[in-house]
Design a protein around this motif. Structure first.
Motif, PDB file in Angstrom:
ATOM      1  N   PRO A  66       0.832  -1.206   0.000  1.00  0.00           N
ATOM      2  CA  PRO A  66       0.000   0.000   0.000  1.00  0.00           C
ATOM      3  C   PRO A  66       0.866   1.256   0.000  1.00  0.00           C
ATOM      4  O   PRO A  66       2.027   1.228   0.413  1.00  0.00           O
ATOM      5  CB  PRO A  66      -0.783  -0.123   1.307  1.00  0.00           C
ATOM      6  CG  PRO A  66       0.038  -1.015   2.174  1.00  0.00           C
ATOM      7  CD  PRO A  66       0.711  -1.972   1.248  1.00  0.00           C
ATOM      8  N   MET A  67       0.298   2.344  -0.491  1.00  0.00           N
ATOM      9  CA  MET A  67       1.067   3.585  -0.566  1.00  0.00           C
ATOM     10  C   MET A  67       1.542   4.028   0.816  1.00  0.00           C
ATOM     11  O   MET A  67       2.685   4.478   0.980  1.00  0.00           O
ATOM     12  CB  MET A  67       0.220   4.687  -1.209  1.00  0.00           C
ATOM     13  CG  MET A  67       0.984   5.963  -1.457  1.00  0.00           C
ATOM     14  SD  MET A  67      -0.016   7.208  -2.314  1.00  0.00           S
ATOM     15  CE  MET A  67      -0.211   6.411  -3.908  1.00  0.00           C
TER      16      MET A  67
ATOM     17  N   GLU B 143      -2.272   5.360  14.041  1.00  0.00           N
ATOM     18  CA  GLU B 143      -1.747   4.383  13.089  1.00  0.00           C
ATOM     19  C   GLU B 143      -2.782   4.109  12.021  1.00  0.00           C
ATOM     20  O   GLU B 143      -3.986   4.096  12.286  1.00  0.00           O
ATOM     21  CB  GLU B 143      -1.393   3.059  13.783  1.00  0.00           C
ATOM     22  CG  GLU B 143      -0.689   2.105  12.822  1.00  0.00           C
ATOM     23  CD  GLU B 143      -0.617   0.675  13.345  1.00  0.00           C
ATOM     24  OE1 GLU B 143       0.358  -0.003  13.015  1.00  0.00           O
ATOM     25  OE2 GLU B 143      -1.544   0.253  14.031  1.00  0.00           O
ATOM     26  N   GLY B 144      -2.320   3.902  10.797  1.00  0.00           N
ATOM     27  CA  GLY B 144      -3.215   3.459   9.739  1.00  0.00           C
ATOM     28  C   GLY B 144      -3.532   1.993   9.946  1.00  0.00           C
ATOM     29  O   GLY B 144      -2.675   1.132   9.723  1.00  0.00           O
ATOM     30  N   THR B 145      -4.736   1.690  10.406  1.00  0.00           N
ATOM     31  CA  THR B 145      -5.101   0.303  10.680  1.00  0.00           C
ATOM     32  C   THR B 145      -6.515   0.043  10.213  1.00  0.00           C
ATOM     33  O   THR B 145      -7.357   0.948  10.186  1.00  0.00           O
ATOM     34  CB  THR B 145      -4.981  -0.025  12.181  1.00  0.00           C
ATOM     35  OG1 THR B 145      -5.362  -1.401  12.389  1.00  0.00           O
ATOM     36  CG2 THR B 145      -5.888   0.865  13.024  1.00  0.00           C
TER      37      THR B 145
ATOM     38  N   TYR C  49      -8.054   7.856   8.718  1.00  0.00           N
ATOM     39  CA  TYR C  49      -7.753   7.548   7.319  1.00  0.00           C
ATOM     40  C   TYR C  49      -6.646   6.502   7.274  1.00  0.00           C
ATOM     41  O   TYR C  49      -5.710   6.536   8.065  1.00  0.00           O
ATOM     42  CB  TYR C  49      -7.270   8.786   6.557  1.00  0.00           C
ATOM     43  CG  TYR C  49      -8.312   9.860   6.382  1.00  0.00           C
ATOM     44  CD1 TYR C  49      -9.194   9.817   5.305  1.00  0.00           C
ATOM     45  CD2 TYR C  49      -8.390  10.923   7.277  1.00  0.00           C
ATOM     46  CE1 TYR C  49     -10.152  10.811   5.134  1.00  0.00           C
ATOM     47  CE2 TYR C  49      -9.334  11.922   7.107  1.00  0.00           C
ATOM     48  CZ  TYR C  49     -10.220  11.869   6.031  1.00  0.00           C
ATOM     49  OH  TYR C  49     -11.150  12.848   5.861  1.00  0.00           O
ATOM     50  N   VAL C  50      -6.755   5.586   6.316  1.00  0.00           N
ATOM     51  CA  VAL C  50      -5.713   4.593   6.072  1.00  0.00           C
ATOM     52  C   VAL C  50      -5.301   4.736   4.614  1.00  0.00           C
ATOM     53  O   VAL C  50      -6.147   4.701   3.719  1.00  0.00           O
ATOM     54  CB  VAL C  50      -6.219   3.156   6.334  1.00  0.00           C
ATOM     55  CG1 VAL C  50      -5.092   2.144   6.136  1.00  0.00           C
ATOM     56  CG2 VAL C  50      -6.804   3.050   7.732  1.00  0.00           C
ATOM     57  N   GLY C  51      -4.014   4.900   4.389  1.00  0.00           N
ATOM     58  CA  GLY C  51      -3.524   5.100   3.025  1.00  0.00           C
ATOM     59  C   GLY C  51      -3.320   3.801   2.288  1.00  0.00           C
ATOM     60  O   GLY C  51      -2.245   3.526   1.754  1.00  0.00           O
ATOM     61  N   GLY C  52      -4.353   2.984   2.264  1.00  0.00           N
ATOM     62  CA  GLY C  52      -4.287   1.674   1.631  1.00  0.00           C
ATOM     63  C   GLY C  52      -4.002   0.611   2.658  1.00  0.00           C
ATOM     64  O   GLY C  52      -3.018   0.677   3.406  1.00  0.00           O
TER      65      GLY C  52
ATOM     66  N   HIS D 218     -13.573   1.607   9.016  1.00  0.00           N
ATOM     67  CA  HIS D 218     -12.295   2.248   8.742  1.00  0.00           C
ATOM     68  C   HIS D 218     -12.284   2.686   7.283  1.00  0.00           C
ATOM     69  O   HIS D 218     -12.760   1.970   6.403  1.00  0.00           O
ATOM     70  CB  HIS D 218     -11.124   1.284   8.998  1.00  0.00           C
ATOM     71  CG  HIS D 218     -11.055   0.775  10.406  1.00  0.00           C
ATOM     72  ND1 HIS D 218     -11.890  -0.224  10.878  1.00  0.00           N
ATOM     73  CD2 HIS D 218     -10.263   1.126  11.455  1.00  0.00           C
ATOM     74  CE1 HIS D 218     -11.606  -0.466  12.157  1.00  0.00           C
ATOM     75  NE2 HIS D 218     -10.627   0.337  12.525  1.00  0.00           N
ATOM     76  N   GLU D 219     -11.742   3.858   7.043  1.00  0.00           N
ATOM     77  CA  GLU D 219     -11.668   4.409   5.689  1.00  0.00           C
ATOM     78  C   GLU D 219     -10.283   4.138   5.107  1.00  0.00           C
ATOM     79  O   GLU D 219      -9.295   4.768   5.474  1.00  0.00           O
ATOM     80  CB  GLU D 219     -11.957   5.914   5.707  1.00  0.00           C
ATOM     81  CG  GLU D 219     -11.656   6.642   4.415  1.00  0.00           C
ATOM     82  CD  GLU D 219     -12.335   6.025   3.199  1.00  0.00           C
ATOM     83  OE1 GLU D 219     -11.675   5.896   2.161  1.00  0.00           O
ATOM     84  OE2 GLU D 219     -13.539   5.659   3.285  1.00  0.00           O
ATOM     85  N   MET D 220     -10.218   3.137   4.200  1.00  0.00           N
ATOM     86  CA  MET D 220      -8.951   2.750   3.576  1.00  0.00           C
ATOM     87  C   MET D 220      -8.867   3.229   2.128  1.00  0.00           C
ATOM     88  O   MET D 220      -8.049   2.726   1.367  1.00  0.00           O
ATOM     89  CB  MET D 220      -8.796   1.228   3.604  1.00  0.00           C
ATOM     90  CG  MET D 220      -8.747   0.621   4.989  1.00  0.00           C
ATOM     91  SD  MET D 220     -10.289  -0.183   5.438  1.00  0.00           S
ATOM     92  CE  MET D 220     -10.308  -1.574   4.324  1.00  0.00           C
ATOM     93  N   GLY D 221      -9.734   4.168   1.763  1.00  0.00           N
ATOM     94  CA  GLY D 221      -9.782   4.601   0.374  1.00  0.00           C
ATOM     95  C   GLY D 221     -10.972   4.034  -0.368  1.00  0.00           C
ATOM     96  O   GLY D 221     -11.237   4.397  -1.512  1.00  0.00           O
ATOM     97  N   GLN D 222     -11.705   3.116   0.276  1.00  0.00           N
ATOM     98  CA  GLN D 222     -12.831   2.461  -0.400  1.00  0.00           C
ATOM     99  C   GLN D 222     -14.092   3.303  -0.403  1.00  0.00           C
ATOM    100  O   GLN D 222     -15.036   3.006  -1.120  1.00  0.00           O
ATOM    101  CB  GLN D 222     -13.114   1.099   0.255  1.00  0.00           C
ATOM    102  CG  GLN D 222     -13.986   1.134   1.509  1.00  0.00           C
ATOM    103  CD  GLN D 222     -13.242   1.480   2.780  1.00  0.00           C
ATOM    104  OE1 GLN D 222     -12.277   2.216   2.754  1.00  0.00           O
ATOM    105  NE2 GLN D 222     -13.695   0.938   3.895  1.00  0.00           N
TER     106      GLN D 222
END
Length: 723
Positions: free
Chosen positions: A182-183, A201-203, A230-233, A460-464
């Motif tokens: 992921p990015m 943490e991005g989780t 926010y999670v960057g992927g 959780h918002e992972m970009g989806q």
């Protein structure tokens, strides 16, 4: 008219969205990892003198006491982490790249320099990193993990039925290990505030991070906050507690200041989960017209020495068509790697490559059109449980996709179609499915005097685009503007934050929000349906109106809410008391094979999906395009190459692990059946993110066969395979 665009697009493109390691609290120190340079064995000595002499170094830790740092437990074994192994607790090395020291310094440059100066002496042991390597240990999964949902699927006598069939296909397919890359790199910022541990943490699973750290550090979970707006992927790599977090919390407490750690890209290859290597043997038995009478799908899947990562490939292949007999079998091959994990469509993508390639071979063996053969084997009943599917529009996906693609113009003879530049043209098709799972969720809705509504919910918002899906549901229900809705996810202060993965995020959060809206209307003294003047209703109440609800999936009891609140998985599906639920997809792919270099291009794809109601059209289409791009990359580019002598992965950088880039991506035409599945939940949504990738690699491989006349039984398909 409701604005259906992505609601958080402005924050993301302008840089206002703050990701986990974007935080820069006062007094921030920086950490870096030193890692093992052998693939298995023991550390006999670690020399930190040179590292400690680097200006700005604050601390170098090579071992934590068992009393201050406990094991996290494997998430698939009742624990919280992607693997049970916690580095820096003893001298054992289980895989190359395992951390052997944690360095903290005033700057990231000093921390990195010091980490590179840490040296160690080892007592190495023989390494096994491949399925057939000497020293790898093979276990039958249903014997090694005797849990009902992991037992081999058996319906009828599939072996005898295949042997007795007029037409038989018996092929072995191999799928390479892959990494999600992921990015956003794995990492975190941790700090202690008045006795409370705050983790940024991005989780994808803030609950597991919170309760896992509580277990590891001997704390009450009430004194831990995890914030991941926010999670960057994620793509499955961030679906649980990461091994660096507890050590980071300990050094932060020792120093009395916040600490940030961002793993390097190479370290994410060795300290994050990955898609394991698999081998599939598929046997199909059919009559002369292509009716599949029985199927056998046997899988060998890589796992680690310290955890048995369960395989579930046949959960989807056994439900794809109307089989009278089916047998699945899973074996786990223990190797010297970190524990693999749930990289997007973790089992389903590789399983469908094998199975839908075999189905395509069956179409040629029986002289049937590949689309017509699939339609002839359609069913409305789950052959494993005997229950009806809540909805299944796979046939419509196939028919609509064939029409949009222009399938009727296909010459079935391999090698018969050419482009104007002389390139060989191939058209391939594959179907796919993904289980419809659901988890408990807690939703808290607040209506304010200004007419705004705040929604806090598990997710959780992972970009989806989960914020978009939630905001659109609220906007359409209450008749208010999307801009007047605030959505809070990924924060343990507002909801338990059960794992968001497995395409159950939307199907979990939206029913909870829907139930919350029903309660909110009651407290606002509003009708059950129709637009609501929120500001006026709150004004009459004389105070902000708040409601909280908890929802569970069909057949789940209220106790699963407490299970979720404790940070443990609480998933239901895909088989429910009265039905079974899956999402369905059909992919049509065109490839062009350049006649001299044999370079393969994919100029166009048509994908049609049955995911129930489309909750957010813009983000849904983006999800499908992303899944298709991943599938093409998996078919033609991506492979994590393991070093058989020293262990670890050889191509652990984006320079050497080729992912799809803009030049590789051409026309991807996305369509949706868009029929609500109200039997599954009152909102009518099913999963989308994972199913969008399932079957893409098979469609690409089938197209390459149609273009060249040559079958490919291993991914990725490389130039030398086509030359």
């Amino acid at each position: 008219m409701t604005d259906t665009r992505r609601v958080d697009a402005h924050e993301k493109v302008t840089g206002k969205a703050a990701y986990g390691t974007d935080r820069v609290p006062d007094g921030l120190a920086h950490a870096a990892l030193a890692t093992a340079r052998v693939g298995r064995g023991r550390v006999s000595d670690v020399d930190t003198h040179a590292a400690e002499a680097v200006p700005g170094v604050l601390l170098v830790v090579t071992r934590f006491d068992a009393e201050e740092l406990r094991g996290p437990g494997f998430i698939m074994g009742g624990g919280f982490s992607f693997q049970s192994l916690q580095p820096l607790l003893d001298d054992r090395i289980a895989y190359r790249g395992q951390p052997i020291a944690l360095v903290v310094a005033e700057t990231p440059v000093a921390a990195t320099e010091a980490a590179e100066l840490v040296t160690a002496a080892y007592e190495p042991e023989p390494v096994a990193v491949h399925l057939d390597a000497a020293g790898a240990t093979t276990l039958v999964q249903e014997e090694a993990i005797p849990l009902p949902f992991l037992a081999d699927i058996k319906v009828g006598d599939a072996d005898a039925a295949v042997d007795a069939s007029p037409v038989r296909i018996d092929r072995t397919y191999e799928h390479a290990a892959q990494h999600a890359v992921p990015m956003e790199l794995n990492g975190a910022v941790v700090e202690w505030r008045d006795g409370t541990l705050v983790v940024h943490e991005g989780t994808q699973n803030a609950a597991a991070v919170r309760h896992g750290l509580a277990q590891q550090l001997g704390l009450d979970a009430e004194h831990i906050e995890v914030r991941s707006p926010y999670v960057g992927g994620g793509f499955g790599q961030k679906n649980s507690l990461q091994p660096h977090l507890a050590p980071l919390a300990l050094v932060s407490r020792r120093l009395g200041r916040p600490v940030k750690l961002v793993l390097t890209r190479a370290q994410t290859f060795h300290n994050g989960s990955f898609r394991p290597a698999t081998r599939h043997r598929v046997r199909l038995g059919a009559d002369a017209a292509g009716k599949i009478l029985a199927a056998v799908h046997e899988v060998d899947q890589q796992t680690s020495r310290h955890d048995l990562f369960p395989a579930m490939h046949t959960e989807v292949t056994s439900r794809l068509y109307g089989f009278e007999a089916f047998r699945g079998r899973h074996r786990l091959v223990q190797t010297d790697v970190q524990t693999p994990g749930y990289m997007r469509a973790p089992f389903e993508s590789s399983a469908m490559f094998a199975f839908e390639s075999a189905v395509d071979e069956l179409a040629y063996a029986t002289g049937q059109d590949p689309v017509a053969l699939r339609l002839a084997n359609d069913t409305m009943t789950d052959s494993v449980s005997g229950r009806p599917f809540s909805t299944r529009f796979l046939a419509e996906c196939l028919r609509r996709g064939a029409e949009r693609f222009g399938w009727a113009g296909r010459d079935p003879a391999p090698g018969s179609m050419r482009a104007d530049d002389g390139s060989l043209v191939g058209w391939g098709v594959a179907a796919g499915n993904y289980p419809g799972n659901v988890a408990p969720a807690v939703a808290h809705l607040t209506a304010g005097a200004d007419g705004r509504v705040t929604v806090a919910v598990d997710g959780h918002e992972m970009g989806q685009g989960i914020r978009s899906a939630i905001a659109l549901l609220v906007a359409n229900d209450l008749g208010i503007a999307v801009r007047d809705i605030e959505v809070r996810v990924g924060d343990t202060r507002v909801a338990p934050q059960h794992l968001t993965a497995g395409s159950w995020g939307t199907a979990t959060a939206l029913p909870a929000v829907h139930a919350g809206l029903r309660e909110l209307r009651k407290h606002l003294n509003a009708a059950d349906t129709g637009a609501v003047d929120v500001a006026a209703a709150v004004g009459r109440a004389g105070h902000p109106v708040e409601v909280e609800v908890a929802t569970v999936g069909a057949g789940q009891g209220p106790e699963v809410v407490e299970q979720s609140k404790a940070g443990h998985l609480a998933i239901a599906g895909p088989v429910y008391p009265e039905f079974a639920t899956f999402s369905w997809v059909a992919h049509f792919v065109e490839v062009r094979v350049e006649p001299t270099t044999c370079r393969i291009r994919v100029p166009r794809v048509v994908s049609v999906v049955d995911c129930g109601r489309v909750a957010s059209p813009v983000t849904a289409a983006s999800q499908v395009r992303g899944g298709v791009i991943w599938g093409i990359g998996g078919a033609l580019r991506e492979e994590s190459l393991a070093d058989p002598g020293r262990g670890g992965f050889l191509n652990a950088t984006l320079e050497e692990y080729p992912v799809m880039v803009n030049a590789d991506v051409h026309r991807i035409d996305v369509d949706f059946v868009d029929r609500p599945d109200f039997r599954f939940n009152p909102v009518g949504v099913k999963g989308l993110g994972e199913v969008s990738m399932v079957g893409v690699a098979a469609a690409v491989a089938n197209a390459v066969h149609h273009a060249t006349g040559r079958r490919h039984h291993r991914l990725p398909i490389r130039l030398e395979d086509v030359l």
